[in-house]
Enzyme design. Sequence first.
Site, mmCIF file in Angstrom:
data_model
loop_
_atom_site.group_PDB
_atom_site.id
_atom_site.type_symbol
_atom_site.label_atom_id
_atom_site.label_comp_id
_atom_site.label_asym_id
_atom_site.label_seq_id
_atom_site.Cartn_x
_atom_site.Cartn_y
_atom_site.Cartn_z
ATOM 1 C CE LYS A 186 11.094 -4.354 6.853
ATOM 2 N NZ LYS A 186 10.237 -4.152 7.765
ATOM 3 C CG ASP A 218 9.715 -0.794 11.102
ATOM 4 O OD1 ASP A 218 8.953 -0.210 10.338
ATOM 5 O OD2 ASP A 218 10.303 -1.940 10.366
ATOM 6 N NE ARG A 269 14.449 -17.293 29.468
ATOM 7 C CZ ARG A 269 13.852 -16.925 30.108
ATOM 8 N NH1 ARG A 269 12.515 -17.529 30.530
ATOM 9 N NH2 ARG A 269 14.718 -15.978 30.337
ATOM 10 C CG ASP A 270 18.200 -20.123 22.927
ATOM 11 O OD1 ASP A 270 17.663 -20.249 24.558
ATOM 12 O OD2 ASP A 270 18.742 -20.959 22.303
ATOM 13 N NE ARG A 296 -3.341 0.841 0.028
ATOM 14 C CZ ARG A 296 -3.366 0.500 -1.422
ATOM 15 N NH1 ARG A 296 -3.722 0.410 -2.423
ATOM 16 N NH2 ARG A 296 -4.996 1.954 -0.910
ATOM 17 C CB SER A 297 4.487 2.322 0.345
ATOM 18 O OG SER A 297 4.769 1.084 2.088
ATOM 19 N N GLY A 312 12.089 -9.074 13.045
ATOM 20 C CA GLY A 312 12.610 -8.295 13.179
ATOM 21 C C GLY A 312 12.010 -6.919 13.543
HETATM 22 N N1 LIG Z 1 2.071 -1.977 11.289
HETATM 23 C C1 LIG Z 1 3.389 -1.775 10.591
HETATM 24 O O1 LIG Z 1 3.670 -0.792 9.914
HETATM 25 C C2 LIG Z 1 4.111 -2.699 11.040
HETATM 26 C C3 LIG Z 1 5.539 -3.318 10.849
HETATM 27 C C4 LIG Z 1 6.401 -4.196 10.357
HETATM 28 C C5 LIG Z 1 5.848 -5.924 11.027
HETATM 29 N N2 LIG Z 1 4.213 -5.717 11.092
HETATM 30 C C6 LIG Z 1 3.795 -6.504 11.330
HETATM 31 O O2 LIG Z 1 4.651 -7.432 12.566
HETATM 32 C C7 LIG Z 1 4.156 -8.294 11.951
HETATM 33 C C8 LIG Z 1 6.177 -9.872 12.827
HETATM 34 O O3 LIG Z 1 6.843 -9.205 11.767
HETATM 35 P P1 LIG Z 1 8.373 -9.013 11.956
HETATM 36 O O4 LIG Z 1 9.006 -9.167 10.862
HETATM 37 O O5 LIG Z 1 8.944 -9.580 13.233
HETATM 38 O O6 LIG Z 1 8.474 -11.479 11.445
HETATM 39 P P2 LIG Z 1 8.894 -12.118 12.173
HETATM 40 O O7 LIG Z 1 10.573 -11.469 11.826
HETATM 41 O O8 LIG Z 1 9.054 -13.730 10.744
HETATM 42 O O9 LIG Z 1 9.177 -12.613 13.638
HETATM 43 C C9 LIG Z 1 8.259 -13.488 13.857
HETATM 44 C C10 LIG Z 1 7.984 -13.225 15.253
HETATM 45 O O10 LIG Z 1 6.301 -13.771 15.584
HETATM 46 C C11 LIG Z 1 6.409 -14.756 16.018
HETATM 47 N N3 LIG Z 1 5.496 -16.073 16.118
HETATM 48 C C12 LIG Z 1 5.081 -16.831 14.718
HETATM 49 N N4 LIG Z 1 4.253 -17.078 15.041
HETATM 50 C C13 LIG Z 1 4.335 -17.946 16.235
HETATM 51 C C14 LIG Z 1 3.297 -18.639 16.817
HETATM 52 N N5 LIG Z 1 2.373 -19.434 16.375
HETATM 53 N N6 LIG Z 1 3.146 -18.606 18.209
HETATM 54 C C15 LIG Z 1 4.209 -17.893 18.947
HETATM 55 N N7 LIG Z 1 4.984 -16.344 18.279
HETATM 56 C C16 LIG Z 1 4.934 -17.094 16.751
HETATM 57 C C17 LIG Z 1 7.248 -15.600 16.289
HETATM 58 O O11 LIG Z 1 8.422 -16.051 17.233
HETATM 59 P P3 LIG Z 1 9.262 -17.765 17.134
HETATM 60 O O12 LIG Z 1 10.751 -16.592 17.392
HETATM 61 O O13 LIG Z 1 9.762 -17.863 18.291
HETATM 62 O O14 LIG Z 1 9.708 -18.456 15.816
HETATM 63 C C18 LIG Z 1 8.233 -13.858 16.075
HETATM 64 O O15 LIG Z 1 8.614 -13.198 17.532
HETATM 65 C C19 LIG Z 1 4.016 -9.248 10.842
HETATM 66 O O16 LIG Z 1 2.851 -10.040 11.042
HETATM 67 C C20 LIG Z 1 4.147 -8.219 10.087
HETATM 68 O O17 LIG Z 1 3.023 -7.840 9.508
HETATM 69 C C21 LIG Z 1 3.409 -4.885 10.268
#
Ligand SMILES: NC(=O)c1ccc[n+]([C@@H]2O[C@H](COP(=O)([O-])OP(=O)(O)OC[C@H]3O[C@@H](n4cnc5c(N)ncnc54)[C@H](OP(=O)(O)O)[C@@H]3O)[C@@H](O)[C@H]2O)c1
Length: 283
Positions: A71, A108, A157-158, A21-22, A134
């Site tokens: 990223k 972010d 946890r790690d 959507r950017s 991230g």
């Molecule tokens: N609003 C905004 O502007 C914005 C900006 C950036 C991202 N986001 C949203 O933020 C979310 C995370 O993005 P990211 O880039 O950080 O992804 P990421 O690096 O893949 O991290 C995913 C996170 O979710 C956890 N997770 C995934 N499935 C899980 C489950 N079933 N139970 C418990 N924990 C679970 C992971 O835990 P583990 O480490 O245990 O795998 C990890 O902490 C995405 O949905 C994205 O759309 C929003």
Amino acid sequence: MTISGKTMLAGVIGWPVSHSRSPALHNYWCARHGVDGAYVPLPVAPGALAAALKGLMAAGFRGVNVTIPHKEEAFRLVDALTAAAKRAGAVNTIRFEPDGTMRGDCTDGTGFVANLEAHDCAMSGQALVLGAGGAARAVIAALLDAGCDVLIANRTRDRAESLVAALGGGTVIDWDRWPDALARCTLLVNATSLGLAGHQDHDWTAPLREAPAGMTVADIVYVPLETPLLRAAKARGLKTVDGLGMLIQQARAGFAAWFGTWPDADAETRVLLLRGLNEGGQG
Ligand SMILES: NC(=O)c1ccc[n+]([C@@H]2O[C@H](COP(=O)([O-])OP(=O)(O)OC[C@H]3O[C@@H](n4cnc5c(N)ncnc54)[C@H](OP(=O)(O)O)[C@@H]3O)[C@@H](O)[C@H]2O)c1
């Protein structure tokens, strides 16, 4: 929009990027603020980021946003990093400088905090962040920098321990025990992908029973806009903040860096993005 040789160019690099959507957001801001600029989606496959950045700079682009999966590589490729990018370990906004160098920023975390502030949330006391990916890293760094005492719970946890070591702040608690910590928190943030449309269900109602009445609950997931966590928090009578405001706030710094104007984050901007999300788009 009329594009001429003087039009300033920017865009978003991702793979895939067609859902983003950017472009709608930045082109709306160009029209609204009378900026002679254009912002385009740039599909760049994994492995092609360095060549794409070099080419865009040579073609006169002002800069780009960088999204999944680029990223972390962008962090390694740019010539200079802002403090926020260093803290986040990732770059989502690049400005091509007149001297031929690239400056990487990560907006972010600052976007997340700006959105909370726009909702009159005090940046003090104890915050509990769920997640250590991230986006969580950027959010946790920004909350620590804003003066919050941050608890972190992550399924793995790690990953949370490594994040605390990298940031030099925050306290890890067990994923299974996070509801026990809620009683002393002023803010709960979901920075996991739990709640994202199409992902696995999670029960938020039981854990929120321990939440104090004055607590704010924020979710960074914005598809759907009202996530299961936010629905449970509303049912419990808690203040909620959705993820769309963060998306808008994090985009503002890039627009200002490329086009020289600080854009509005008003109700109309939100309506524009909501319309796109309802039609199936994402950030
Ligand atoms: N609003 C905004 O502007 C914005 C900006 C950036 C991202 N986001 C949203 O933020 C979310 C995370 O993005 P990211 O880039 O950080 O992804 P990421 O690096 O893949 O991290 C995913 C996170 O979710 C956890 N997770 C995934 N499935 C899980 C489950 N079933 N139970 C418990 N924990 C679970 C992971 O835990 P583990 O480490 O245990 O795998 C990890 O902490 C995405 O949905 C994205 O759309 C929003």
